[in-house]
Design a protein around this motif. Sequence first.
Motif, PDB file in Angstrom:
ATOM      1  N   ASN A 107      41.177 -13.370  15.337  1.00 15.98           N
ATOM      2  CA  ASN A 107      41.297 -14.281  14.431  1.00 15.98           C
ATOM      3  C   ASN A 107      41.671 -15.757  14.510  1.00 15.98           C
ATOM      4  OD1 ASN A 107      39.994 -12.236  12.660  1.00 15.98           O
ATOM      5  ND2 ASN A 107      41.819 -11.804  11.681  1.00 15.98           N
ATOM      6  N   THR A 108      42.838 -15.476  15.423  1.00 16.13           N
ATOM      7  CA  THR A 108      43.667 -16.627  15.661  1.00 16.13           C
ATOM      8  C   THR A 108      43.095 -17.645  16.486  1.00 16.13           C
ATOM      9  OG1 THR A 108      45.829 -15.601  15.423  1.00 16.13           O
ATOM     10  CG2 THR A 108      45.842 -17.534  16.704  1.00 16.13           C
ATOM     11  N   LEU A 109      42.271 -16.973  17.613  1.00 11.29           N
ATOM     12  CA  LEU A 109      41.541 -17.716  18.710  1.00 11.29           C
ATOM     13  C   LEU A 109      40.213 -17.850  18.375  1.00 11.29           C
ATOM     14  CD1 LEU A 109      43.411 -16.431  21.933  1.00 11.29           C
ATOM     15  CD2 LEU A 109      43.706 -18.393  20.733  1.00 11.29           C
ATOM     16  N   PHE A 110      39.496 -16.939  18.290  1.00  7.54           N
ATOM     17  CA  PHE A 110      37.988 -17.085  18.094  1.00  7.54           C
ATOM     18  C   PHE A 110      37.513 -17.483  16.702  1.00  7.54           C
ATOM     19  CE2 PHE A 110      33.857 -15.338  16.995  1.00  7.54           C
ATOM     20  CZ  PHE A 110      33.057 -15.656  17.972  1.00  7.54           C
ATOM     21  N   MET A 111      38.231 -17.017  15.660  1.00  8.97           N
ATOM     22  CA  MET A 111      37.721 -17.735  14.476  1.00  8.97           C
ATOM     23  C   MET A 111      38.179 -19.072  14.185  1.00  8.97           C
ATOM     24  SD  MET A 111      38.344 -16.022  10.579  1.00  8.97           S
ATOM     25  CE  MET A 111      38.279 -14.205  11.140  1.00  8.97           C
ATOM     26  N   LEU A 112      39.458 -19.462  14.695  1.00  7.91           N
ATOM     27  CA  LEU A 112      39.898 -20.896  14.766  1.00  7.91           C
ATOM     28  C   LEU A 112      39.189 -21.768  15.320  1.00  7.91           C
ATOM     29  CD1 LEU A 112      42.256 -22.327  13.194  1.00  7.91           C
ATOM     30  CD2 LEU A 112      43.478 -22.020  15.351  1.00  7.91           C
ATOM     31  N   GLY A 113      38.888 -21.221  16.673  1.00  6.92           N
ATOM     32  CA  GLY A 113      38.318 -22.105  17.750  1.00  6.92           C
ATOM     33  C   GLY A 113      36.790 -22.289  17.306  1.00  6.92           C
ATOM     34  N   ALA A 114      36.138 -21.264  17.001  1.00  4.45           N
ATOM     35  CA  ALA A 114      34.887 -21.617  16.788  1.00  4.45           C
ATOM     36  C   ALA A 114      34.366 -22.458  15.673  1.00  4.45           C
ATOM     37  CB  ALA A 114      34.159 -20.287  16.478  1.00  4.45           C
ATOM     38  N   SER A 115      35.508 -22.340  14.591  1.00  5.29           N
ATOM     39  CA  SER A 115      35.394 -23.159  13.125  1.00  5.29           C
ATOM     40  C   SER A 115      35.683 -24.690  13.789  1.00  5.29           C
ATOM     41  CB  SER A 115      36.674 -22.890  12.378  1.00  5.29           C
ATOM     42  OG  SER A 115      36.444 -21.457  11.759  1.00  5.29           O
ATOM     43  N   PHE A 116      36.762 -25.112  14.530  1.00  2.00           N
ATOM     44  CA  PHE A 116      36.921 -26.215  15.151  1.00  2.00           C
ATOM     45  C   PHE A 116      35.532 -26.704  16.023  1.00  2.00           C
ATOM     46  CE2 PHE A 116      41.790 -25.839  15.617  1.00  2.00           C
ATOM     47  CZ  PHE A 116      41.952 -26.123  14.181  1.00  2.00           C
ATOM     48  N   LEU A 117      35.001 -25.941  16.682  1.00  2.00           N
ATOM     49  CA  LEU A 117      34.082 -26.430  17.376  1.00  2.00           C
ATOM     50  C   LEU A 117      32.709 -26.652  16.510  1.00  2.00           C
ATOM     51  CD1 LEU A 117      32.555 -26.991  19.926  1.00  2.00           C
ATOM     52  CD2 LEU A 117      32.211 -24.463  20.319  1.00  2.00           C
ATOM     53  N   LEU A 118      32.483 -25.688  15.659  1.00  2.00           N
ATOM     54  CA  LEU A 118      31.113 -25.697  14.732  1.00  2.00           C
ATOM     55  C   LEU A 118      31.439 -27.088  13.997  1.00  2.00           C
ATOM     56  CD1 LEU A 118      30.790 -22.155  13.852  1.00  2.00           C
ATOM     57  CD2 LEU A 118      29.217 -23.800  15.168  1.00  2.00           C
ATOM     58  N   GLY A 119      32.791 -27.310  13.540  1.00  2.92           N
ATOM     59  CA  GLY A 119      33.014 -28.518  12.471  1.00  2.92           C
ATOM     60  C   GLY A 119      33.001 -29.843  13.256  1.00  2.92           C
ATOM     61  N   LEU A 275      39.900 -24.793   4.332  1.00  2.00           N
ATOM     62  CA  LEU A 275      39.302 -23.313   4.246  1.00  2.00           C
ATOM     63  C   LEU A 275      39.458 -22.596   5.482  1.00  2.00           C
ATOM     64  CD1 LEU A 275      38.160 -22.129   1.631  1.00  2.00           C
ATOM     65  CD2 LEU A 275      35.742 -22.744   2.601  1.00  2.00           C
ATOM     66  N   SER A 276      38.714 -23.092   6.580  1.00  2.00           N
ATOM     67  CA  SER A 276      38.613 -22.466   7.744  1.00  2.00           C
ATOM     68  C   SER A 276      39.935 -21.927   8.360  1.00  2.00           C
ATOM     69  CB  SER A 276      37.761 -23.079   9.016  1.00  2.00           C
ATOM     70  OG  SER A 276      36.618 -23.772   8.259  1.00  2.00           O
ATOM     71  N   VAL A 277      40.879 -22.864   8.560  1.00  2.00           N
ATOM     72  CA  VAL A 277      42.071 -22.691   9.120  1.00  2.00           C
ATOM     73  C   VAL A 277      42.785 -21.567   8.150  1.00  2.00           C
ATOM     74  CG1 VAL A 277      44.300 -23.769   9.814  1.00  2.00           C
ATOM     75  CG2 VAL A 277      42.422 -24.999  10.111  1.00  2.00           C
ATOM     76  N   GLY A 278      42.970 -21.855   6.873  1.00  2.00           N
ATOM     77  CA  GLY A 278      43.707 -20.901   6.105  1.00  2.00           C
ATOM     78  C   GLY A 278      42.939 -19.410   6.125  1.00  2.00           C
ATOM     79  N   ILE A 279      41.715 -19.303   6.261  1.00  2.00           N
ATOM     80  CA  ILE A 279      41.049 -17.928   6.641  1.00  2.00           C
ATOM     81  C   ILE A 279      41.426 -17.308   7.895  1.00  2.00           C
ATOM     82  CG2 ILE A 279      38.897 -16.503   6.856  1.00  2.00           C
ATOM     83  CD1 ILE A 279      37.611 -18.270   4.896  1.00  2.00           C
ATOM     84  N   ALA A 280      41.467 -18.506   8.937  1.00  2.00           N
ATOM     85  CA  ALA A 280      41.768 -17.683  10.406  1.00  2.00           C
ATOM     86  C   ALA A 280      43.130 -17.340  10.467  1.00  2.00           C
ATOM     87  CB  ALA A 280      41.395 -18.784  11.197  1.00  2.00           C
ATOM     88  N   LEU A 281      43.860 -18.428  10.001  1.00  2.00           N
ATOM     89  CA  LEU A 281      45.326 -17.969  10.433  1.00  2.00           C
ATOM     90  C   LEU A 281      45.860 -16.987   9.123  1.00  2.00           C
ATOM     91  CD1 LEU A 281      46.888 -21.244  11.711  1.00  2.00           C
ATOM     92  CD2 LEU A 281      45.916 -19.352  12.960  1.00  2.00           C
ATOM     93  N   GLY A 282      45.658 -17.069   7.950  1.00  2.00           N
ATOM     94  CA  GLY A 282      45.823 -16.271   7.016  1.00  2.00           C
ATOM     95  C   GLY A 282      45.549 -14.747   7.247  1.00  2.00           C
ATOM     96  N   SER A 283      44.497 -14.768   7.587  1.00  2.00           N
ATOM     97  CA  SER A 283      43.889 -13.478   8.127  1.00  2.00           C
ATOM     98  C   SER A 283      44.908 -12.951   9.201  1.00  2.00           C
ATOM     99  CB  SER A 283      42.490 -13.405   8.549  1.00  2.00           C
ATOM    100  OG  SER A 283      41.998 -12.336   8.520  1.00  2.00           O
ATOM    101  N   SER A 284      45.083 -13.607  10.236  1.00  2.00           N
ATOM    102  CA  SER A 284      45.800 -13.063  11.153  1.00  2.00           C
ATOM    103  C   SER A 284      47.304 -12.675  10.917  1.00  2.00           C
ATOM    104  CB  SER A 284      46.058 -14.240  12.321  1.00  2.00           C
ATOM    105  OG  SER A 284      44.702 -14.456  13.006  1.00  2.00           O
ATOM    106  N   SER A 285      47.888 -13.358   9.948  1.00  2.00           N
ATOM    107  CA  SER A 285      49.239 -13.466   9.650  1.00  2.00           C
ATOM    108  C   SER A 285      49.288 -11.949   8.655  1.00  2.00           C
ATOM    109  CB  SER A 285      49.936 -14.524   9.088  1.00  2.00           C
ATOM    110  OG  SER A 285      49.539 -14.999   7.897  1.00  2.00           O
ATOM    111  N   GLN A 286      48.237 -11.923   7.903  1.00  2.00           N
ATOM    112  CA  GLN A 286      47.999 -10.644   7.139  1.00  2.00           C
ATOM    113  C   GLN A 286      48.263  -9.647   7.782  1.00  2.00           C
ATOM    114  OE1 GLN A 286      44.311 -10.200   4.490  1.00  2.00           O
ATOM    115  NE2 GLN A 286      45.534 -11.650   3.138  1.00  2.00           N
ATOM    116  N   ILE A 287      47.533  -9.574   9.002  1.00  2.00           N
ATOM    117  CA  ILE A 287      47.132  -8.237   9.718  1.00  2.00           C
ATOM    118  C   ILE A 287      48.733  -7.963  10.317  1.00  2.00           C
ATOM    119  CG2 ILE A 287      46.402  -7.211  11.691  1.00  2.00           C
ATOM    120  CD1 ILE A 287      43.743  -8.662  10.908  1.00  2.00           C
ATOM    121  N   ALA A 288      49.205  -8.954  11.049  1.00  2.00           N
ATOM    122  CA  ALA A 288      50.493  -8.885  11.791  1.00  2.00           C
ATOM    123  C   ALA A 288      51.658  -8.494  10.617  1.00  2.00           C
ATOM    124  CB  ALA A 288      50.832 -10.272  12.229  1.00  2.00           C
TER     125      ALA A 288
END
Lengths: 362, 362, 362
Positions: A107-119, A275-288
């Motif tokens: 979530n931290t790397l792939f979801m965040l990185g792909a969001s940055f790239l696609l955007g 939205l994307s940053v919130g989902i990616a990092l929020g999801s990571s911290s939720q799991i952790a």
Amino acid sequence: MNLLLKEIRHNPMLWLLAFVPVVIAAAKVKPEAHTLLFVLSVLAIVPLAALLSHATESVAAKTGDAAGGLLNATLGNLTELVIALTALRAGEYMLVKASIAGAIVTNTLFMLGASFLLGGLKYHVQEYNRASARMQAGLLFLATVALLIPSAVSQADSSSSFTQTLSLALAVLLIVAYGLGMLFSLKTHRAEFASAEHAEAGETPWPMGLALATLAGVTVLVALVSEIFVESVQEAAEAFGMTPAFVGFIVVALVGGAAEMAAAFSGARKNRLDLSVGIALGSSSQIALFVAPVLVLLSYVIGPAPMDLQFWPGAVVMMLIATLTAAFVTVSGRSAWFVGVLVLMVYLIFAMTLYLLPPRVQ
Amino acid sequence: MNLLLKEIRHNPMLWLLAFVPVVIAAAKVKPEAHTLLFVLSVLAIVPLAALLSHATESVAAKTGDAAGGLLNATLGNLTELVIALTALRAGEYMLVKASIAGAIVTNTLFMLGASFLLGGLKYHVQEYNRASARMQAGLLFLATVALLIPSAVSQADSSSSFTQTLSLALAVLLIVAYGLGMLFSLKTHRAEFASAEHAEAGETPWPMGLALATLAGVTVLVALVSEIFVESVQEAAEAFGMTPAFVGFIVVALVGGAAEMAAAFSGARKNRLDLSVGIALGSSSQIALFVAPVLVLLSYVIGPAPMDLQFWPGAVVMMLIATLTAAFVTVSGRSAWFVGVLVLMVYLIFAMTLYLLPPRVQ
Amino acid sequence: MNLLLKEIRHNPMLWLLAFVPVVIAAAKVKPEAHTLLFVLSVLAIVPLAALLSHATESVAAKTGDAAGGLLNATLGNLTELVIALTALRAGEYMLVKASIAGAIVTNTLFMLGASFLLGGLKYHVQEYNRASARMQAGLLFLATVALLIPSAVSQADSSSSFTQTLSLALAVLLIVAYGLGMLFSLKTHRAEFASAEHAEAGETPWPMGLALATLAGVTVLVALVSEIFVESVQEAAEAFGMTPAFVGFIVVALVGGAAEMAAAFSGARKNRLDLSVGIALGSSSQIALFVAPVLVLLSYVIGPAPMDLQFWPGAVVMMLIATLTAAFVTVSGRSAWFVGVLVLMVYLIFAMTLYLLPPRVQ
């Protein structure tokens, strides 16, 4: 019900729901066809995760922010939780831990990185609320310290009772930190986190009855399919020539997070990077800070033995690097395509290493 | 003298001074009552530290900034220095090192975190001079690198002569860095650090004579009480069921820093966070770049054998994490209550780990 | 040719060119005088590196930015590349790796720190484009992760075939990242990196013919002298009482980077800190993401055996700390003399540790 059918008709990802009955039938008929069951269960979990995520948000939208936030925290990563619970009940603690660490890193790397790239491929420079990103990065940092310190301080595999007591204390501490973090971002300092709030907006929420019924029904289905997935994953991995570490870290995490990824990527393409940053990092911290400690507490009730928070050192290093990467790239609150490439490359380094890793050294 | 009595009457913390004669008498009468002596010496050191800190600032206020800065550097952590010197003379190098590392970690995390939390409970968002915070974090980072590299590079417990020579060279380098840092913040770039300058302001400075007399008298008393403290701490710890690591890191550090904490917390409650951040991080970097290297140099003169700068790996990791945490949270120059919670939780993780750590693995 | 002679007459560093024939002659006559040959080859490489760097920029200035950037990437660290190739052909992989790690650390810490210090001694506060500094720091971070993860994950010296395959994959990934980074900074987001672009400006470019001829001729000379250098360096180091680690890390890196350092320092003194930061960090990331992976690929063709990317753990820690230091000090985009002192002190800690390190523990 009509609404649900309409949604399914318009969302191609949901067509994969057809695989849910298929995989359950197949598991009955051919329980030893691990590779087939693995593929089918992956195909069935993805649409279930999407439904689950939509239902959760519909309920959360109705119950107001504080209760909704709590609900989101409990159910947001329900797929990951159910998969992990199934593995927990089976006593497969290695797989539980690998899927936790993998979900955080993915979530931290792939979801965040792909969001940055696609955007970034669509917009020259994108901006987002860095207060929110910094807070999630801070929570992740805390969780990483909690997983790092026990092994750094005790060095050798220390007495199991020490690790066990400490893990219990750390689990409570992380849950308290997560709760205070929600109090902070949803109550006392709401305004600072404004734009990150309406996550998942854009989809119309379902009526309460449909949402609750979906939630109940889909959770049961996810649990059924997860069981098949957990049972088949190890043998299937060998058949595909994949190391168990690669499956636990990468495959399970990508499958479990498929629905959130779809939401995060679509946000990035609409220039709503908050939205994307919130989902990616929020999801990571939720799991952790929520899923992992809850699993430790539940292991006392449902597991064959208590589970501790001592992770494989390589996993701790990867979580630490993922956290540092997130903290580093979100310091400016701005993004362009190359930032996404950098973050994805860090993920790729992890994936390649795990893929090539000889099984015995893990 | 009247002024001193008036101060004592108005400051409840100073009423604890009554324990100074009590502990000295008790040590004569019952030298084997370690637990009692430990408690009494803790109660006696706290007010002495407060007096010492007030006297130092009164002298510094009179002598002008450059000399005052030097004085503050030498005397500001006098309590910690005297405790450490007593332990050094006794050859208790483990305790010396634990108290140095503990003071750095406690000041960086507990003092800073509690200041953020206490200030944040009263004010929605607080701002402070981040130039000053960044510089202290930079000095701390340098010190951590100096403590980290020797063991990272030599890996195994390498030849003692290598460690010894390197420690001596590093000690000189850190003192030079500290001196240049003072030159930078007090002389060449004073303006940039403006608001952090009048630390401890608010208290009326004493006249020179009283300040110097207090300084001399109290230092002797601290030395006497420290000796009782150092002698009793190990046995008392066992009696309380505390690990030696917990006592050295947490108890000694909290006792030694009590006076500075009072000043930092009161600053935070008055919305003068510059003061709090300055005291917390300034105190940490002083111990890391001045007290610790001076102890290494003094060990050649007064110790039974030269002391090196090789710390227990767990302590190095904690110092590194404390430094990263400080650098991370001070990047924005803004604070709210949850930032304090995050920093305190990192400290709590350390404290819990050390408390539970089985004694033999340390 | 007249232009070349004029340049030599005006630039005292180029007078050292006299040592080029001397060292080649000396190597023929007295091949066993290692210490003499070492000193002579160092004196001869410095002016050759300066000529090479000037010629490269002259060609780059003519060919337009995209091609020029590629050329700069290939030839900018030509001296380091030729030295490393000579060592590679001789199978001295330890020296190759030490010189790569040393060049990264030296450029990141010594070149950057000395630029900050020299500039800061003349100007109160200097500002520079932090977008560019952040991007280079990000690339360096990626490279450090690539070098760190394999050993962090596999822990023990794992099977050589795993390390070998992974190194090959990482080498390709790093080169792709470097290429995309150039695309980003030279094409799609040029404007953001504006002021860092005209690096080395101020020197008049040579005409194309002269530049190409110099490039060809000097490369041959560097190759000849490098061979003498690589052959003599180990014995000379022992004669000077220097450890091989110190020579590989510090001496070779300072010699190979002499020309770039001259350019970076002169930029800092002219208050063009963008230039200095660009040269220092750009040069580091070039070595990490281009020179090092190219050497891995070339080792399959010209080396006695394939070279992997597994570095000595101490070297990885140093590269990691250097990267963190660069990321930390460039976050603000401002500099003063003390920032330079801090960065130089980190370098000094490394140099001292390597100098004192007993040879056998490396």
